[in-house]
Design a protein around this motif. Sequence first.
Motif, mmCIF file in Angstrom:
data_model
loop_
_atom_site.group_PDB
_atom_site.id
_atom_site.type_symbol
_atom_site.label_atom_id
_atom_site.label_comp_id
_atom_site.label_asym_id
_atom_site.label_seq_id
_atom_site.Cartn_x
_atom_site.Cartn_y
_atom_site.Cartn_z
ATOM 1 N N ALA A 207 0.848 -1.193 0.000
ATOM 2 C CA ALA A 207 0.000 0.000 0.000
ATOM 3 C C ALA A 207 0.883 1.242 0.000
ATOM 4 N N ASP A 208 1.733 1.363 1.006
ATOM 5 C CA ASP A 208 2.703 2.463 1.118
ATOM 6 C C ASP A 208 4.054 1.869 1.482
ATOM 7 N N GLY A 209 5.111 2.533 1.008
ATOM 8 C CA GLY A 209 6.452 2.115 1.406
ATOM 9 C C GLY A 209 7.194 1.314 0.362
ATOM 10 N N HIS A 210 6.902 1.529 -0.921
ATOM 11 C CA HIS A 210 7.623 0.813 -1.976
ATOM 12 C C HIS A 210 9.135 1.059 -1.876
ATOM 13 N N HIS A 211 9.528 2.308 -1.610
ATOM 14 C CA HIS A 211 10.952 2.617 -1.505
ATOM 15 C C HIS A 211 11.585 1.885 -0.328
ATOM 16 N N ARG A 212 10.877 1.849 0.800
ATOM 17 C CA ARG A 212 11.414 1.159 1.975
ATOM 18 C C ARG A 212 11.598 -0.327 1.697
ATOM 19 N N PHE A 213 10.617 -0.929 1.022
ATOM 20 C CA PHE A 213 10.727 -2.363 0.765
ATOM 21 C C PHE A 213 11.866 -2.657 -0.208
ATOM 22 N N GLU A 214 11.976 -1.895 -1.271
ATOM 23 C CA GLU A 214 13.052 -2.137 -2.233
ATOM 24 C C GLU A 214 14.422 -1.884 -1.600
ATOM 25 N N THR A 215 14.497 -0.912 -0.697
ATOM 26 C CA THR A 215 15.748 -0.682 0.026
ATOM 27 C C THR A 215 16.107 -1.892 0.879
ATOM 28 N N ALA A 216 15.111 -2.479 1.532
ATOM 29 C CA ALA A 216 15.359 -3.658 2.368
ATOM 30 C C ALA A 216 15.871 -4.825 1.531
ATOM 31 N N VAL A 217 15.330 -4.988 0.322
ATOM 32 C CA VAL A 217 15.795 -6.060 -0.561
ATOM 33 C C VAL A 217 17.254 -5.817 -0.936
ATOM 34 N N LEU A 218 17.600 -4.572 -1.266
ATOM 35 C CA LEU A 218 18.987 -4.238 -1.591
ATOM 36 C C LEU A 218 19.895 -4.440 -0.386
ATOM 37 N N PHE A 219 19.442 -3.974 0.784
ATOM 38 C CA PHE A 219 20.276 -4.060 1.988
ATOM 39 C C PHE A 219 20.541 -5.514 2.372
ATOM 40 N N ARG A 220 19.591 -6.383 2.107
ATOM 41 C CA ARG A 220 19.769 -7.802 2.434
ATOM 42 C C ARG A 220 21.040 -8.365 1.799
ATOM 43 N N SER A 221 21.355 -7.911 0.584
ATOM 44 C CA SER A 221 22.522 -8.451 -0.138
ATOM 45 C C SER A 221 23.834 -7.829 0.293
ATOM 46 N N GLU A 222 23.779 -6.715 1.042
ATOM 47 C CA GLU A 222 25.019 -6.028 1.401
ATOM 48 C C GLU A 222 25.151 -5.790 2.904
ATOM 49 N N ALA A 223 24.280 -6.373 3.702
ATOM 50 C CA ALA A 223 24.311 -6.141 5.144
ATOM 51 C C ALA A 223 25.607 -6.665 5.758
ATOM 52 N N PRO A 224 26.182 -5.943 6.705
ATOM 53 C CA PRO A 224 27.346 -6.453 7.430
ATOM 54 C C PRO A 224 27.003 -7.759 8.141
ATOM 55 N N ALA A 225 28.009 -8.577 8.380
ATOM 56 C CA ALA A 225 27.812 -9.925 8.922
ATOM 57 C C ALA A 225 26.926 -9.955 10.178
ATOM 58 N N PRO A 226 27.108 -9.041 11.151
ATOM 59 C CA PRO A 226 26.275 -9.133 12.360
ATOM 60 C C PRO A 226 24.780 -8.913 12.102
ATOM 61 N N TRP A 227 24.457 -8.283 10.977
ATOM 62 C CA TRP A 227 23.059 -7.972 10.680
ATOM 63 C C TRP A 227 22.485 -8.821 9.552
ATOM 64 N N ARG A 228 23.302 -9.706 8.997
ATOM 65 C CA ARG A 228 22.891 -10.393 7.769
ATOM 66 C C ARG A 228 21.632 -11.233 7.969
ATOM 67 N N GLU A 229 21.569 -11.952 9.074
ATOM 68 C CA GLU A 229 20.402 -12.800 9.300
ATOM 69 C C GLU A 229 19.151 -11.947 9.514
ATOM 70 N N GLY A 230 19.279 -10.893 10.299
ATOM 71 C CA GLY A 230 18.145 -10.016 10.527
ATOM 72 C C GLY A 230 17.701 -9.279 9.278
#
Length: 409
Positions: A207-230
């Motif tokens: 409904a709202d937050g397309h940018h936030r969701f796409e950012t989360a998808v991008l961040f998933r691939s580049e997250a630092p090791a301590p945050w990768r699972e989260g």
Amino acid sequence: MEPELFTAFRGERYADPGPLARRLAPPYDVISPARRAELAAQDPHNIVHVDLPLAPGGADPYPEAARLLAEWRADGTLVRDAEPTACVLRTSGRFPDGSERQRTGVFLAVSAEPFSRGRVLPHERTHAGPKEDRRRLTHATGCNLSPVFLLAPDSSGALAGALGAATAREPWACCEALGSRHEVWVATGAEAARIAAAASREPVYVADGHHRFETAVLFRSEAPAPWREGAARTLSHVVSFRDPGLEILPTHRLVVGAPVSADAYRVAAAPFFRPAGAGEPPVVTAVFAGGTEMPLVVRADADLSAARELPTHPAVRSLAVAVADAVAIGVTGAAVLGRVPELRYTPDAAEAREAARGGQCAFALLLPPTRLEEVKRVADAGQIMPPKSTFFAPKVPTGVVLRPLDAAL
């Protein structure tokens, strides 16, 4: 086996719900600089300080957001849930037409996966700038702050039923903020798991937050090791299609410029539109200086080939907002004005009428609201709606619950 689309998570909430009214904020992307200043002045712990950070002297704001978040954790302002929870939020508010509605949804962790997987479906096009801002903020804070607003078809009614059961007891928090009343319940254990499972049964719609969701998808691939699972998930607020308070407001168009003649517009519109008959719902209603209103529908024999911006896919082409932008403004309005029109927007029909009648714009176009089934049809077809097609109200507040990325839950 594919993981569940939604899970409960160990959220982070304000320890004291008493001042919650002063600490909530709207989504960052609807906050003007003046509004940000107002929110920041309400409380030194208003979430806007972190979600839309400013640093002294114009320095990099993202480290400031991380510093504040760490400070609030250290001094006990924010506390982490001991176990996975599902925070249920009921928001009650008054709409521009004077009606009152209440909408109930739940904060869950949704899988941050590409739209191509078909479990989370969009209806808007995104832009690079806002995504880079959210990406840098996530790298600095390691936390999901502002939720993605998602809609669950809930064909079985299981989600609506589970949320109804969760709200049958006294809420954890209750406050008046941002023009609405907010009540929060915290579900844990088997109840939280049932809510997440009910939300996961079918693909959901942004409904709202397309940018936030796409950012989360991008961040998933580049997250630092301590945050990768989260980072495999992101914060979301999910509402059932069955919720009687789920409302899409129309976004009316105000065409910038000196007032135009209603007669001139009628002549320019004649090849494409005819007056709406008695009891016939108009596709658009044009409003002019002095108060003349012109309800219009598309002529059955209209040649729309001149409307080059009109989408070709039938799911989009039939939308009132597509006809308004491409034909009533892009062709008819341009012919009357002699240029490509500039637009302002409002969800308030009274505001649009007042602007047109008072000569504060060239003319206004009142639109019917986009229907929920239209959003679903466009998203199911893999298509994109025109800009400003949907205004889901009220906005989901930021600050009810945060989602740190330092653990999978």
